[in-house]
Write an enzyme that holds these catalytic residues in place. Structure first.
Site, short mmCIF file in Angstrom:
data_model
loop_
_atom_site.label_atom_id
_atom_site.label_comp_id
_atom_site.label_asym_id
_atom_site.label_seq_id
_atom_site.Cartn_x
_atom_site.Cartn_y
_atom_site.Cartn_z
CE LYS A 113 -14.45 5.88 -8.55
NZ LYS A 113 -15.21 6.04 -7.07
CD GLU A 156 -2.52 0.32 1.04
OE1 GLU A 156 -3.40 -0.50 1.73
OE2 GLU A 156 -2.55 1.47 1.20
CB CYS A 208 -4.85 0.08 4.86
SG CYS A 208 -3.38 1.43 4.45
CD GLU A 221 -9.14 -3.71 5.95
OE1 GLU A 221 -8.15 -3.14 5.95
OE2 GLU A 221 -9.65 -4.26 5.03
#
Length: 496
Positions: free
Chosen positions: A182, A257, A291, A389
Protein backbone atom coordinates in the site's frame (compact mmCIF):
# COMPACT_ATOMS: atom_id res chain seq x y z
CA UNK A 1 4.33 23.87 -14.06
CA UNK A 2 7.40 21.66 -14.18
CA UNK A 3 8.47 19.54 -17.14
CA UNK A 4 5.93 16.77 -17.69
CA UNK A 5 7.71 13.44 -18.28
CA UNK A 6 6.68 11.24 -21.16
CA UNK A 7 4.51 8.24 -20.46
CA UNK A 8 2.47 9.57 -17.54
CA UNK A 9 -0.62 7.41 -17.03
CA UNK A 10 -4.11 8.90 -17.30
CA UNK A 11 -5.16 6.68 -14.41
CA UNK A 12 -3.31 4.47 -11.91
CA UNK A 13 -4.90 1.13 -11.10
CA UNK A 14 -4.39 -1.52 -8.45
CA UNK A 15 -2.44 -4.65 -9.38
CA UNK A 16 -4.04 -7.80 -7.98
CA UNK A 17 -3.32 -11.42 -8.91
CA UNK A 18 -1.37 -10.46 -12.01
CA UNK A 19 -3.94 -8.00 -13.41
CA UNK A 20 -4.41 -4.23 -13.37
CA UNK A 21 -7.84 -3.52 -11.91
CA UNK A 22 -9.90 -0.60 -10.63
CA UNK A 23 -11.48 -0.49 -7.22
CA UNK A 24 -14.44 -2.80 -6.78
CA UNK A 25 -16.68 0.19 -6.05
CA UNK A 26 -15.11 2.25 -8.86
CA UNK A 27 -13.89 4.99 -6.52
CA UNK A 28 -10.75 6.98 -7.30
CA UNK A 29 -8.81 9.98 -6.00
CA UNK A 30 -6.91 12.88 -7.58
CA UNK A 31 -3.11 12.96 -7.66
CA UNK A 32 -1.33 16.35 -7.64
CA UNK A 33 2.08 17.38 -8.90
CA UNK A 34 3.76 19.64 -6.29
CA UNK A 35 5.12 22.48 -8.45
CA UNK A 36 1.74 23.82 -9.53
CA UNK A 37 -0.51 21.63 -7.38
CA UNK A 38 -2.43 20.61 -10.49
CA UNK A 39 -4.21 17.29 -10.83
CA UNK A 40 -2.26 15.25 -13.37
CA UNK A 41 -3.87 11.83 -12.95
CA UNK A 42 -6.24 9.81 -10.81
CA UNK A 43 -5.65 6.64 -8.84
CA UNK A 44 -7.94 3.82 -7.81
CA UNK A 45 -9.12 4.35 -4.23
CA UNK A 46 -8.83 0.99 -2.57
CA UNK A 47 -10.92 -0.03 0.43
CA UNK A 48 -11.47 -3.16 2.49
CA UNK A 49 -12.95 -5.15 -0.41
CA UNK A 50 -9.92 -4.43 -2.62
CA UNK A 51 -7.53 -5.34 0.20
CA UNK A 52 -9.50 -8.59 0.68
CA UNK A 53 -9.00 -9.43 -3.00
CA UNK A 54 -5.27 -8.66 -2.84
CA UNK A 55 -4.76 -10.71 0.32
CA UNK A 56 -6.70 -13.61 -1.19
CA UNK A 57 -4.44 -13.54 -4.27
CA UNK A 58 -1.29 -13.33 -2.15
CA UNK A 59 -2.52 -16.18 0.04
CA UNK A 60 -3.15 -18.43 -2.96
CA UNK A 61 0.30 -17.63 -4.31
CA UNK A 62 1.82 -18.44 -0.93
CA UNK A 63 -0.07 -21.68 -0.32
CA UNK A 64 -0.27 -23.09 -3.85
CA UNK A 65 2.36 -21.22 -5.88
CA UNK A 66 6.04 -22.01 -6.41
CA UNK A 67 7.57 -18.92 -4.78
CA UNK A 68 7.88 -19.91 -1.09
CA UNK A 69 9.37 -23.33 -1.88
CA UNK A 70 11.84 -22.17 -4.54
CA UNK A 71 15.49 -22.79 -3.81
CA UNK A 72 17.34 -19.62 -2.79
CA UNK A 73 19.31 -19.56 -6.03
CA UNK A 74 16.10 -19.63 -8.09
CA UNK A 75 14.61 -16.72 -6.18
CA UNK A 76 17.95 -14.87 -6.36
CA UNK A 77 17.99 -15.10 -10.17
CA UNK A 78 14.60 -13.37 -10.35
CA UNK A 79 15.69 -10.72 -7.84
CA UNK A 80 18.79 -9.98 -9.93
CA UNK A 81 16.60 -9.65 -13.02
CA UNK A 82 14.47 -7.15 -11.13
CA UNK A 83 17.60 -5.17 -10.27
CA UNK A 84 18.73 -5.19 -13.91
CA UNK A 85 15.37 -3.86 -15.07
CA UNK A 86 15.28 -1.13 -12.43
CA UNK A 87 18.76 0.01 -13.46
CA UNK A 88 17.79 0.02 -17.12
CA UNK A 89 14.85 2.34 -16.34
CA UNK A 90 16.84 4.75 -14.20
CA UNK A 91 15.97 7.84 -16.26
CA UNK A 92 12.25 7.04 -16.45
CA UNK A 93 12.04 6.25 -12.74
CA UNK A 94 13.90 9.42 -11.77
CA UNK A 95 11.68 11.59 -13.98
CA UNK A 96 8.51 10.05 -12.54
CA UNK A 97 9.77 10.30 -8.95
CA UNK A 98 10.86 13.92 -9.34
CA UNK A 99 7.61 14.95 -11.02
CA UNK A 100 5.40 13.18 -8.46
CA UNK A 101 7.25 14.03 -5.23
CA UNK A 102 9.07 17.30 -5.99
CA UNK A 103 12.52 15.83 -5.38
CA UNK A 104 15.34 17.45 -7.37
CA UNK A 105 16.02 15.30 -10.41
CA UNK A 106 19.69 14.75 -9.51
CA UNK A 107 18.67 13.30 -6.14
CA UNK A 108 15.85 11.26 -7.64
CA UNK A 109 18.30 9.52 -9.98
CA UNK A 110 20.22 8.11 -7.06
CA UNK A 111 17.06 6.54 -5.65
CA UNK A 112 16.61 4.21 -8.64
CA UNK A 113 20.20 2.98 -8.35
CA UNK A 114 19.77 2.36 -4.63
CA UNK A 115 16.54 0.47 -5.26
CA UNK A 116 18.36 -1.86 -7.65
CA UNK A 117 21.13 -2.38 -5.11
CA UNK A 118 18.59 -3.42 -2.47
CA UNK A 119 17.42 -6.28 -4.69
CA UNK A 120 20.99 -7.32 -5.52
CA UNK A 121 21.97 -7.31 -1.87
CA UNK A 122 19.15 -9.59 -0.72
CA UNK A 123 19.54 -11.85 -3.76
CA UNK A 124 23.14 -12.45 -2.70
CA UNK A 125 22.26 -12.74 0.98
CA UNK A 126 19.76 -15.58 0.61
CA UNK A 127 22.27 -17.61 -1.41
CA UNK A 128 25.02 -17.07 1.17
CA UNK A 129 22.73 -17.45 4.19
CA UNK A 130 23.31 -20.23 6.68
CA UNK A 131 21.20 -21.22 9.65
CA UNK A 132 22.34 -22.31 13.07
CA UNK A 133 23.05 -25.88 14.14
CA UNK A 134 23.80 -26.88 17.74
CA UNK A 135 25.23 -30.23 18.79
CA UNK A 136 25.38 -31.94 22.17
CA UNK A 137 27.94 -34.69 21.46
CA UNK A 138 26.47 -38.20 21.68
CA UNK A 139 23.14 -36.88 22.87
CA UNK A 140 21.35 -34.38 20.70
CA UNK A 141 21.52 -32.21 17.60
CA UNK A 142 19.39 -29.12 17.07
CA UNK A 143 18.99 -27.08 13.92
CA UNK A 144 16.99 -24.06 12.79
CA UNK A 145 14.49 -24.48 9.95
CA UNK A 146 13.71 -21.09 8.40
CA UNK A 147 10.31 -20.64 6.72
CA UNK A 148 8.65 -17.57 5.16
CA UNK A 149 5.90 -16.18 7.39
CA UNK A 150 3.22 -15.68 4.76
CA UNK A 151 1.54 -12.59 3.30
CA UNK A 152 3.48 -9.44 4.21
CA UNK A 153 1.63 -6.15 4.42
CA UNK A 154 3.93 -3.31 3.32
CA UNK A 155 2.93 0.32 3.95
CA UNK A 156 5.36 2.88 2.56
CA UNK A 157 5.83 6.68 2.81
CA UNK A 158 5.81 9.45 0.21
CA UNK A 159 9.43 10.59 0.63
CA UNK A 160 11.76 8.77 -1.81
CA UNK A 161 8.88 6.31 -2.34
CA UNK A 162 10.34 3.96 -4.97
CA UNK A 163 13.57 3.37 -3.07
CA UNK A 164 11.80 2.91 0.27
CA UNK A 165 9.38 0.45 -1.33
CA UNK A 166 12.40 -1.55 -2.49
CA UNK A 167 13.70 -1.66 1.11
CA UNK A 168 10.63 -3.70 2.03
CA UNK A 169 9.90 -5.54 -1.20
CA UNK A 170 13.41 -6.95 -1.64
CA UNK A 171 13.78 -8.74 1.74
CA UNK A 172 10.12 -9.80 1.84
CA UNK A 173 10.36 -11.43 -1.58
CA UNK A 174 13.83 -12.82 -0.91
CA UNK A 175 12.48 -14.56 2.19
CA UNK A 176 9.76 -16.29 0.16
CA UNK A 177 6.84 -14.18 1.35
CA UNK A 178 4.11 -12.91 -0.90
CA UNK A 179 3.19 -9.25 -0.50
CA UNK A 180 0.48 -6.61 -0.58
CA UNK A 181 1.94 -3.12 -0.99
CA UNK A 182 0.00 0.00 0.00
CA UNK A 183 1.99 3.02 -1.23
CA UNK A 184 1.47 6.55 0.07
CA UNK A 185 -1.51 8.29 -1.49
CA UNK A 186 0.49 11.48 -2.18
CA UNK A 187 2.95 9.63 -4.45
CA UNK A 188 1.46 6.58 -6.20
CA UNK A 189 3.20 7.13 -9.54
CA UNK A 190 6.52 5.30 -9.21
CA UNK A 191 4.89 2.45 -7.25
CA UNK A 192 2.73 1.76 -10.32
CA UNK A 193 5.88 0.75 -12.20
CA UNK A 194 6.65 -2.23 -9.96
CA UNK A 195 4.03 -4.46 -11.58
CA UNK A 196 5.56 -4.18 -15.05
CA UNK A 197 9.06 -4.68 -13.65
CA UNK A 198 8.02 -7.84 -11.81
CA UNK A 199 6.16 -9.21 -14.82
CA UNK A 200 9.21 -8.70 -17.03
CA UNK A 201 11.39 -10.42 -14.41
CA UNK A 202 8.90 -13.36 -14.38
CA UNK A 203 7.92 -13.14 -10.74
CA UNK A 204 5.11 -15.69 -10.33
CA UNK A 205 1.54 -14.44 -10.50
CA UNK A 206 0.01 -13.30 -7.21
CA UNK A 207 3.33 -12.93 -5.37
CA UNK A 208 3.18 -9.12 -5.70
CA UNK A 209 -0.05 -7.19 -5.23
CA UNK A 210 -0.58 -3.43 -4.98
CA UNK A 211 -3.56 -1.56 -3.56
CA UNK A 212 -3.64 2.23 -3.82
CA UNK A 213 -5.71 4.29 -1.45
CA UNK A 214 -5.99 6.46 1.61
CA UNK A 215 -4.21 5.35 4.76
CA UNK A 216 -7.36 5.44 6.89
CA UNK A 217 -9.12 3.15 4.39
CA UNK A 218 -6.77 0.85 2.46
CA UNK A 219 -3.93 1.00 4.98
CA UNK A 220 -6.27 0.41 7.90
CA UNK A 221 -7.88 -2.58 6.16
CA UNK A 222 -4.48 -4.11 5.45
CA UNK A 223 -3.31 -3.70 9.05
CA UNK A 224 -6.49 -5.26 10.44
CA UNK A 225 -6.74 -8.10 7.92
CA UNK A 226 -6.58 -11.50 9.68
CA UNK A 227 -4.85 -13.06 6.67
CA UNK A 228 -1.80 -10.79 6.96
CA UNK A 229 0.53 -12.03 9.73
CA UNK A 230 3.10 -9.23 9.53
CA UNK A 231 3.14 -5.50 8.84
CA UNK A 232 6.15 -3.39 7.87
CA UNK A 233 5.44 0.34 8.10
CA UNK A 234 7.51 3.45 7.53
CA UNK A 235 5.92 6.75 8.45
CA UNK A 236 4.92 9.14 11.18
CA UNK A 237 5.07 8.14 14.85
CA UNK A 238 1.43 8.76 15.74
CA UNK A 239 0.30 6.64 12.80
CA UNK A 240 2.70 4.00 14.05
CA UNK A 241 1.01 4.03 17.45
CA UNK A 242 -2.37 3.49 15.79
CA UNK A 243 -1.00 0.62 13.69
CA UNK A 244 0.54 -0.93 16.82
CA UNK A 245 -2.89 -0.92 18.50
CA UNK A 246 -4.65 -2.34 15.44
CA UNK A 247 -2.11 -5.16 15.06
CA UNK A 248 -2.54 -6.20 18.68
CA UNK A 249 -5.78 -8.22 18.37
CA UNK A 250 -4.11 -10.52 15.83
CA UNK A 251 -0.67 -10.48 17.54
CA UNK A 252 0.93 -9.53 14.22
CA UNK A 253 4.66 -9.20 13.74
CA UNK A 254 5.53 -5.53 13.27
CA UNK A 255 8.50 -3.58 12.00
CA UNK A 256 8.07 0.18 12.17
CA UNK A 257 10.52 2.91 11.23
CA UNK A 258 8.93 6.10 12.46
CA UNK A 259 9.71 9.78 12.89
CA UNK A 260 12.91 11.50 13.91
CA UNK A 261 14.33 14.71 15.31
CA UNK A 262 17.94 13.71 15.02
CA UNK A 263 20.77 15.73 16.57
CA UNK A 264 23.98 16.68 14.79
CA UNK A 265 26.51 17.47 17.53
CA UNK A 266 29.48 19.61 16.47
CA UNK A 267 32.31 19.87 19.00
CA UNK A 268 34.90 22.65 18.94
CA UNK A 269 37.63 20.29 17.72
CA UNK A 270 35.62 19.15 14.69
CA UNK A 271 36.71 19.55 11.09
CA UNK A 272 34.45 22.55 10.64
CA UNK A 273 34.46 22.58 6.84
CA UNK A 274 33.36 18.93 6.70
CA UNK A 275 30.81 19.42 9.49
CA UNK A 276 29.18 22.36 7.71
CA UNK A 277 29.04 20.47 4.40
CA UNK A 278 27.48 17.46 6.08
CA UNK A 279 24.98 19.26 8.31
CA UNK A 280 23.74 21.33 5.37
CA UNK A 281 23.29 18.21 3.26
CA UNK A 282 21.79 16.32 6.17
CA UNK A 283 18.81 18.61 6.58
CA UNK A 284 18.31 20.24 3.17
CA UNK A 285 18.82 17.29 0.80
CA UNK A 286 15.63 15.51 -0.30
CA UNK A 287 13.87 18.84 0.46
CA UNK A 288 14.32 18.13 4.17
CA UNK A 289 11.72 15.37 3.84
CA UNK A 290 13.87 12.63 5.33
CA UNK A 291 13.40 10.66 8.52
CA UNK A 292 17.10 10.74 9.41
CA UNK A 293 17.52 14.50 8.85
CA UNK A 294 19.89 16.15 11.32
CA UNK A 295 17.30 18.83 12.02
CA UNK A 296 18.72 19.84 15.42
CA UNK A 297 22.31 21.06 15.26
CA UNK A 298 24.08 21.34 18.63
CA UNK A 299 27.29 23.41 18.46
CA UNK A 300 29.93 23.85 21.16
CA UNK A 301 30.12 27.46 22.37
CA UNK A 302 33.71 28.38 21.26
CA UNK A 303 32.81 27.84 17.58
CA UNK A 304 29.11 28.70 17.78
CA UNK A 305 29.13 32.16 16.19
CA UNK A 306 31.52 31.16 13.42
CA UNK A 307 29.40 28.11 12.67
CA UNK A 308 26.22 30.21 12.52
CA UNK A 309 27.74 32.77 10.18
CA UNK A 310 29.13 30.22 7.75
CA UNK A 311 26.13 27.88 7.90
CA UNK A 312 23.55 30.62 7.32
CA UNK A 313 25.55 32.10 4.44
CA UNK A 314 25.60 28.72 2.70
CA UNK A 315 21.91 28.11 3.40
CA UNK A 316 20.99 31.41 1.75
CA UNK A 317 22.82 30.31 -1.42
CA UNK A 318 21.07 26.94 -1.75
CA UNK A 319 19.39 26.77 -5.15
CA UNK A 320 15.62 26.37 -4.86
CA UNK A 321 13.92 25.63 -8.14
CA UNK A 322 12.08 23.42 -10.57
CA UNK A 323 12.68 19.78 -9.54
CA UNK A 324 13.38 18.92 -13.20
CA UNK A 325 16.30 21.37 -13.38
CA UNK A 326 19.66 19.64 -12.69
CA UNK A 327 20.88 22.81 -10.92
CA UNK A 328 18.13 22.60 -8.28
CA UNK A 329 19.21 21.61 -4.77
CA UNK A 330 15.83 22.01 -3.02
CA UNK A 331 12.63 21.41 -4.97
CA UNK A 332 8.95 21.53 -4.02
CA UNK A 333 7.46 19.86 -0.97
CA UNK A 334 5.32 16.88 -1.80
CA UNK A 335 1.78 18.21 -1.25
CA UNK A 336 -0.03 21.42 -0.26
CA UNK A 337 -1.20 19.78 2.97
CA UNK A 338 2.40 19.11 3.99
CA UNK A 339 3.50 22.55 2.75
CA UNK A 340 1.01 24.21 5.10
CA UNK A 341 2.31 22.14 8.01
CA UNK A 342 5.93 23.12 7.36
CA UNK A 343 5.06 26.79 6.87
CA UNK A 344 3.16 26.75 10.16
CA UNK A 345 6.34 25.57 11.90
CA UNK A 346 8.33 28.31 10.17
CA UNK A 347 5.97 30.88 11.70
CA UNK A 348 6.25 29.22 15.11
CA UNK A 349 10.03 29.31 14.82
CA UNK A 350 10.06 33.06 14.36
CA UNK A 351 9.00 33.41 18.00
CA UNK A 352 11.26 30.61 19.24
CA UNK A 353 14.62 31.39 17.63
CA UNK A 354 16.72 33.92 15.77
CA UNK A 355 15.97 33.69 12.03
CA UNK A 356 19.22 33.60 10.03
CA UNK A 357 18.01 32.38 6.64
CA UNK A 358 14.77 31.69 4.82
CA UNK A 359 11.59 32.04 6.78
CA UNK A 360 8.99 31.72 4.05
CA UNK A 361 8.58 31.27 0.32
CA UNK A 362 11.71 31.78 -1.76
CA UNK A 363 11.73 34.80 -4.00
CA UNK A 364 10.24 34.14 -7.41
CA UNK A 365 7.99 31.25 -6.35
CA UNK A 366 4.56 32.69 -5.54
CA UNK A 367 2.86 29.33 -6.16
CA UNK A 368 3.61 25.69 -5.54
CA UNK A 369 4.97 24.01 -2.43
CA UNK A 370 8.30 25.87 -2.22
CA UNK A 371 9.92 26.70 1.13
CA UNK A 372 13.20 28.61 1.39
CA UNK A 373 15.89 26.75 3.37
CA UNK A 374 15.27 28.10 6.86
CA UNK A 375 17.77 28.42 9.72
CA UNK A 376 16.89 29.31 13.31
CA UNK A 377 19.60 29.96 15.92
CA UNK A 378 19.54 30.19 19.74
CA UNK A 379 16.69 27.69 19.94
CA UNK A 380 15.79 26.62 23.48
CA UNK A 381 15.39 22.90 24.19
CA UNK A 382 11.71 23.31 25.12
CA UNK A 383 10.86 25.06 21.83
CA UNK A 384 8.44 23.28 19.53
CA UNK A 385 10.85 23.55 16.59
CA UNK A 386 13.45 21.77 18.78
CA UNK A 387 11.06 19.05 19.99
CA UNK A 388 8.74 18.28 17.07
CA UNK A 389 9.41 16.71 13.69
CA UNK A 390 8.91 19.28 10.92
CA UNK A 391 9.99 17.14 7.93
CA UNK A 392 11.01 20.03 5.74
CA UNK A 393 13.96 22.35 4.99
CA UNK A 394 14.01 23.86 8.48
CA UNK A 395 16.81 23.54 11.05
CA UNK A 396 17.17 24.57 14.71
CA UNK A 397 20.66 25.38 16.04
CA UNK A 398 21.45 25.42 19.77
CA UNK A 399 24.73 26.05 21.66
CA UNK A 400 26.19 23.88 24.43
CA UNK A 401 29.06 24.28 26.91
CA UNK A 402 30.00 20.74 27.93
CA UNK A 403 29.80 17.12 26.80
CA UNK A 404 27.23 16.48 29.51
CA UNK A 405 25.00 19.32 28.31
CA UNK A 406 25.34 18.17 24.70
CA UNK A 407 24.22 14.67 25.65
CA UNK A 408 21.28 16.01 27.65
CA UNK A 409 20.20 18.14 24.68
CA UNK A 410 20.68 15.29 22.22
CA UNK A 411 18.57 12.91 24.29
CA UNK A 412 15.99 15.49 25.33
CA UNK A 413 13.31 14.66 22.74
CA UNK A 414 10.81 11.81 22.32
CA UNK A 415 12.54 10.54 19.18
CA UNK A 416 15.64 8.41 18.80
CA UNK A 417 16.29 7.52 15.16
CA UNK A 418 19.74 8.86 14.22
CA UNK A 419 22.56 11.03 15.58
CA UNK A 420 25.60 12.63 13.97
CA UNK A 421 28.77 13.46 15.91
CA UNK A 422 31.60 15.70 14.76
CA UNK A 423 34.83 15.52 16.78
CA UNK A 424 38.45 14.42 16.32
CA UNK A 425 38.58 13.01 19.88
CA UNK A 426 37.99 9.28 19.42
CA UNK A 427 37.43 8.59 23.11
CA UNK A 428 34.76 11.27 23.25
CA UNK A 429 33.27 10.06 19.95
CA UNK A 430 32.78 6.47 21.09
CA UNK A 431 31.71 7.39 24.62
CA UNK A 432 29.14 9.87 23.34
CA UNK A 433 27.93 7.54 20.59
CA UNK A 434 27.22 4.76 23.05
CA UNK A 435 25.37 7.12 25.42
CA UNK A 436 23.19 8.88 22.86
CA UNK A 437 19.63 7.55 22.54
CA UNK A 438 19.56 6.76 18.83
CA UNK A 439 19.21 3.61 16.78
CA UNK A 440 21.97 4.74 14.42
CA UNK A 441 24.99 7.00 14.93
CA UNK A 442 27.33 8.42 12.31
CA UNK A 443 30.75 9.72 13.41
CA UNK A 444 32.24 12.48 11.24
CA UNK A 445 29.90 11.52 8.42
CA UNK A 446 26.46 12.16 7.04
CA UNK A 447 23.95 9.36 6.49
CA UNK A 448 25.95 6.72 4.62
CA UNK A 449 23.99 3.47 4.51
CA UNK A 450 25.51 -0.02 4.80
CA UNK A 451 22.83 -2.57 3.89
CA UNK A 452 24.39 -5.16 6.21
CA UNK A 453 23.82 -3.03 9.31
CA UNK A 454 20.60 -2.62 11.33
CA UNK A 455 18.32 0.26 10.39
CA UNK A 456 15.80 1.51 12.92
CA UNK A 457 15.24 3.70 15.94
CA UNK A 458 14.46 3.73 19.63
CA UNK A 459 11.84 5.56 21.70
CA UNK A 460 9.17 7.09 19.43
CA UNK A 461 11.27 6.44 16.32
CA UNK A 462 10.46 2.83 15.78
CA UNK A 463 9.93 -0.76 16.73
CA UNK A 464 12.43 -3.38 15.60
CA UNK A 465 15.25 -3.15 13.08
CA UNK A 466 15.63 -4.15 9.47
CA UNK A 467 18.71 -4.47 7.29
CA UNK A 468 20.84 -7.49 6.46
CA UNK A 469 19.95 -10.69 8.29
CA UNK A 470 17.58 -8.77 10.57
CA UNK A 471 15.26 -8.23 7.60
CA UNK A 472 15.30 -11.93 6.74
CA UNK A 473 14.59 -12.73 10.39
CA UNK A 474 11.54 -10.45 10.34
CA UNK A 475 10.01 -12.01 7.23
CA UNK A 476 10.83 -15.59 8.34
CA UNK A 477 9.78 -17.95 11.09
CA UNK A 478 12.67 -19.78 12.68
CA UNK A 479 11.65 -23.24 13.78
CA UNK A 480 13.90 -25.17 16.15
CA UNK A 481 14.14 -28.88 15.31
CA UNK A 482 15.60 -31.16 18.02
CA UNK A 483 16.95 -34.64 17.19
CA UNK A 484 17.94 -37.21 19.79
CA UNK A 485 21.16 -39.07 18.99
CA UNK A 486 21.44 -41.28 22.06
CA UNK A 487 19.37 -42.87 24.80
CA UNK A 488 16.53 -40.77 26.10
CA UNK A 489 16.47 -40.47 29.88
CA UNK A 490 12.90 -39.67 30.72
CA UNK A 491 11.15 -39.93 34.08
CA UNK A 492 8.70 -42.87 33.73
CA UNK A 493 5.42 -41.41 34.95
CA UNK A 494 2.83 -44.08 35.72
CA UNK A 495 5.28 -46.98 35.50
CA UNK A 496 4.79 -48.17 39.10
Amino acid sequence: MTTRPAGLPDHIQHYIDGRFVDSIDGDRFDVLEPVGNEVYTTAARGKAADVDAAVAAATRAFQDGPWPSMKPRQRARILHRIADIVESRDAELAAFESFDSGLPITQAKGQAQRAAENFRFFADLIVAQRDDTYKVPGSQMNYVNRKPKGVAGLITPWNTPFMLESWKLAPALASGCTVVLKPAEFTPLSASLWAGIFEEAELPQGVFNLVNGIGEEAGDALVKHPGVPLISFTGESRTGQLIFANCAPHLKAMSMELGGKSPAVVFADADLDAAIDSTLFGVFSLNGERCTAGSRILVERPIYEEFLERYAARARRIVVGDPADPATEVGALVHPEHFEKVMAYVEIGKSEGRLLAGGGRPEGFPEGNFVAPTVFADVAPDARIFQEEIFGPVVAITPFDSDEEALELANGVRYGLAAYLWTTDLVRAHTFAQAVEAGMVWLNSHNVRDLRSPFGGVKASGLGHEGGYRSLDFYSDQQAVHITLGDVHTARFGAR
